[in-house]
Design a protein around this motif. Structure first.
Motif, mmCIF file in Angstrom:
data_model
loop_
_atom_site.group_PDB
_atom_site.id
_atom_site.type_symbol
_atom_site.label_atom_id
_atom_site.label_comp_id
_atom_site.label_asym_id
_atom_site.label_seq_id
_atom_site.Cartn_x
_atom_site.Cartn_y
_atom_site.Cartn_z
ATOM 1 N N GLY A 96 0.927 -2.032 -10.464
ATOM 2 C CA GLY A 96 1.004 -3.492 -10.556
ATOM 3 C C GLY A 96 0.851 -4.159 -9.211
ATOM 4 O O GLY A 96 0.178 -5.187 -9.082
ATOM 5 N N ARG A 97 1.463 -3.581 -8.175
ATOM 6 C CA ARG A 97 1.373 -4.171 -6.837
ATOM 7 C C ARG A 97 -0.042 -4.081 -6.286
ATOM 8 O O ARG A 97 -0.560 -5.035 -5.685
ATOM 9 N N ARG A 98 -0.688 -2.929 -6.484
ATOM 10 C CA ARG A 98 -2.047 -2.767 -5.963
ATOM 11 C C ARG A 98 -3.045 -3.646 -6.694
ATOM 12 O O ARG A 98 -3.975 -4.179 -6.087
ATOM 13 N N ALA A 99 -2.875 -3.800 -7.990
ATOM 14 C CA ALA A 99 -3.857 -4.545 -8.775
ATOM 15 C C ALA A 99 -3.738 -6.049 -8.567
ATOM 16 O O ALA A 99 -4.746 -6.771 -8.624
ATOM 17 N N THR A 100 -2.535 -6.548 -8.329
ATOM 18 C CA THR A 100 -2.336 -7.995 -8.243
ATOM 19 C C THR A 100 -1.961 -8.478 -6.844
ATOM 20 O O THR A 100 -2.008 -9.681 -6.581
ATOM 21 N N VAL A 145 -7.804 3.137 -10.726
ATOM 22 C CA VAL A 145 -8.143 1.809 -11.237
ATOM 23 C C VAL A 145 -7.499 0.692 -10.427
ATOM 24 O O VAL A 145 -8.185 -0.216 -9.940
ATOM 25 N N ALA A 146 -6.176 0.731 -10.276
ATOM 26 C CA ALA A 146 -5.453 -0.387 -9.666
ATOM 27 C C ALA A 146 -5.991 -0.792 -8.291
ATOM 28 O O ALA A 146 -6.147 -1.998 -8.015
ATOM 29 N N ALA A 151 -10.462 -7.499 -4.383
ATOM 30 C CA ALA A 151 -11.532 -7.423 -3.384
ATOM 31 C C ALA A 151 -10.979 -6.838 -2.085
ATOM 32 O O ALA A 151 -9.804 -7.004 -1.752
ATOM 33 N N GLY A 152 -11.857 -6.140 -1.359
ATOM 34 C CA GLY A 152 -11.472 -5.598 -0.062
ATOM 35 C C GLY A 152 -10.728 -4.285 -0.133
ATOM 36 O O GLY A 152 -10.101 -3.863 0.840
ATOM 37 N N HIS A 153 -10.778 -3.608 -1.261
ATOM 38 C CA HIS A 153 -10.108 -2.322 -1.418
ATOM 39 C C HIS A 153 -10.866 -1.229 -0.677
ATOM 40 O O HIS A 153 -12.002 -1.402 -0.250
ATOM 41 N N ALA A 154 -10.243 -0.093 -0.577
ATOM 42 C CA ALA A 154 -10.892 1.084 0.006
ATOM 43 C C ALA A 154 -11.346 1.987 -1.141
ATOM 44 O O ALA A 154 -10.525 2.474 -1.919
#
Length: 484
Positions: A96-100, A145-146, A151-154
């Motif tokens: 939840g933290r990574r996705a939002t 997925v998360a 945007a800007g993920h690795a």
């Protein structure tokens, strides 16, 4: 280090919610079967040769490990299952933290998961396979997925083989986890497809599948090395296909409706968040919401396709429901503003803590007032069974073998396999031959069974009662027979 702080809190929360169920012998007979078969395997027995059940071997390997770690105490095994739920909550917190980008969303997902896994006996409180394979699918979601929602993920390549490995472990516990594997695979194709990265999609896909196949290959080579490939094929595929279940469509809808009504407050929160994301045209929010809806749909199809209406099957939906409901706490959403009042936010930890303590006490009072028949049977036999002697339980109470530390005199540990017609047909069990096997075992000195049990009127029982005679009763409802 803050994320490990949350790990500890989620495990403590799960234990606080569930501790009241730790002290009775049986919550659900499936758990009893996992424990007893795992103990038999620790004695050197082989699964699908010396002991048999409908489940894949993964759950029994898990219980072998848990028995080694806990010493086999039922309370300790239940605490370990609670810790697994807490670990799942932590995985949802990370997702939840990574996705939002909101820690509040992650915390909400973890808390909701721990609660919904701990309310109803057959929807997560009893330690079934679902809470264990959920752990693997939750972390696969957190890895693959998360991080790719915002945007800007690795876009690290190692995420995919790790996710595949976790999904393969889940399927080795129960094949239903193929639904999450398909959802993550489809997400990968969509993710690279929209960016037109065909080569990257191929590499990621190969890595995902390679990781997925590792646990399944281990299972295959285990049976190959044991010379049990034919038995593996029979019990895994032929037996599963031999259950004729033709449940009408309206009963399947009723089954799903029951789940949605049980957890309706969380369903409403999740639906409201999706509606607001669509209204605000939040692309990242919608990508996350649509993925969760996809996984919910695929899991629903897998659960319904069996035609069985077991509550524990729907525990597989809990992680998605928790993540959807937690989306309500995404910054910027305004649905149900009265739930966002400052005083409520300030007191939320205290409310959750008291809810956990109350639910734990309710469970304790509920189970402490139940008749613990296996404990009564174990107390009766404790001084009557000589070293090396054992008994055979007619249609039930398999956990008693664990309580008395006695071997099981039949491969069919879950008694329903011997006493329900559809199981007998599916497993192609020769009931009279099984009775002769038990009779030929001189260590079996006693039978135990209910005084009135229509399901026990079978050829197996009829043959056994030619050799065993009535001996005693345990209370008013359990009969004991002794070898003539």
């Amino acid at each position: 280090m803050r994320k490990y702080y949350w790990l500890a809190l989620f495990i403590l929360l799960a234990i606080a919610l569930r501790w009241g169920s730790f002290f009775i012998s049986v919550i659900n007979h499936d758990e009893s079967t996992y424990i007893v078969i795992a103990e038999e395997m620790l004695r050197g027995e082989l699964y699908f040769r010396d002991v048999v059940d409908t489940k894949p071997i993964g759950i029994f390997w898990i219980y072998m490990l848990l028995i080694k770690l806990t010493g086999g105490s039922l309370a300790a095994l239940r605490a370990a299952a609670a810790a697994v739920v807490g670990l799942g909550s932590w995985g949802l917190f990370l997702s939840g933290r990574r996705a939002t980008g909101s820690e509040r969303v992650g915390v909400a997902a973890g808390v909701i998961y721990a609660i919904i896994c701990s309310i109803y006996t057959y929807y997560g409180l009893s330690p079934n396979t679902e809470i264990f394979f959920n752990l693997f699918t939750i972390f696969a979601l957190a890895v693959a997925v998360a991080p790719r929602i915002r945007a800007g993920h690795a876009d690290a390549l190692w995420h995919w083989p790790l996710a595949g490995l976790l999904l393969g472990c889940a399927v080795a516990v129960k094949p239903f986890a193929a639904a999450e594997a398909l959802a993550i695979g489809l997400f990968m194709l969509w993710y690279y497809g929209r960016e037109r990265k065909l080569s990257r999609a191929i590499v990621a896909g190969v890595a995902l599948v390679a990781g997925f196949l590792v646990p399944l290959a281990i299972v295959y080579f285990y049976y190959r090395q044991a010379g049990l490939l034919e038995a593996f094929q029979f019990y895994t595929f032929e037996v599963a296909g031999a259950y004729p279940v033709d449940l009408p469509w309206y009963l399947r809808l009723k089954y799903m409706g029951d789940y949605l009504l049980r957890y309706s407050p969380f369903v409403i929160l999740g639906a409201g968040a999706l509606v607001q994301w669509k209204r605000f045209k939040s692309k990242e929010g919608l990508h996350w919401g649509y993925y969760l809806l996809l996984q919910f749909l695929l899991v629903t199809v897998v659960v319904l396709i069996t035609g069985k209406r077991f509550g524990h099957y729907q525990v597989q939906l809990h992680p998605v429901l928790a993540l959807l409901a937690a989306c309500w706490w995404t910054p910027g959403l305004t649905l149900f503003p009265w739930l966002r009042r400052e005083w409520l936010r300030k007191w939320a930890p205290t409310i959750v803590m008291h809810l956990a303590l109350i639910l734990g006490i309710v469970h304790y009072q509920h189970y402490s007032n139940k008749d613990d028949k296996p404990a009564r049977i174990a107390a009766y036999f404790e001084d009557r069974l000589a070293p090396g002697e054992t008994f055979f339980g007619i249609n039930g109470w398999q956990i008693t073998y664990h309580l008395l530390d006695r071997p099981v005199p039949t491969p069919y540990v879950h008694s329903s396999l011997l006493y329900l017609d559809h199981h007998v047909r599916a497993f192609q069990i020769d009931e009279r031959a099984e009775a002769e096997r038990i009779i030929a075992d001189p260590t079996v000195q006693y039978l135990i069974g209910r005084l009135n049990d229509a399901n026990a009127d079978t050829p197996l029982t009829a043959r056994l009662l030619e050799v065993f005679e009535p001996f005693d009763t345990i209370g008013e409802d359990i009969r004991v027979w002794k070898r003539r």
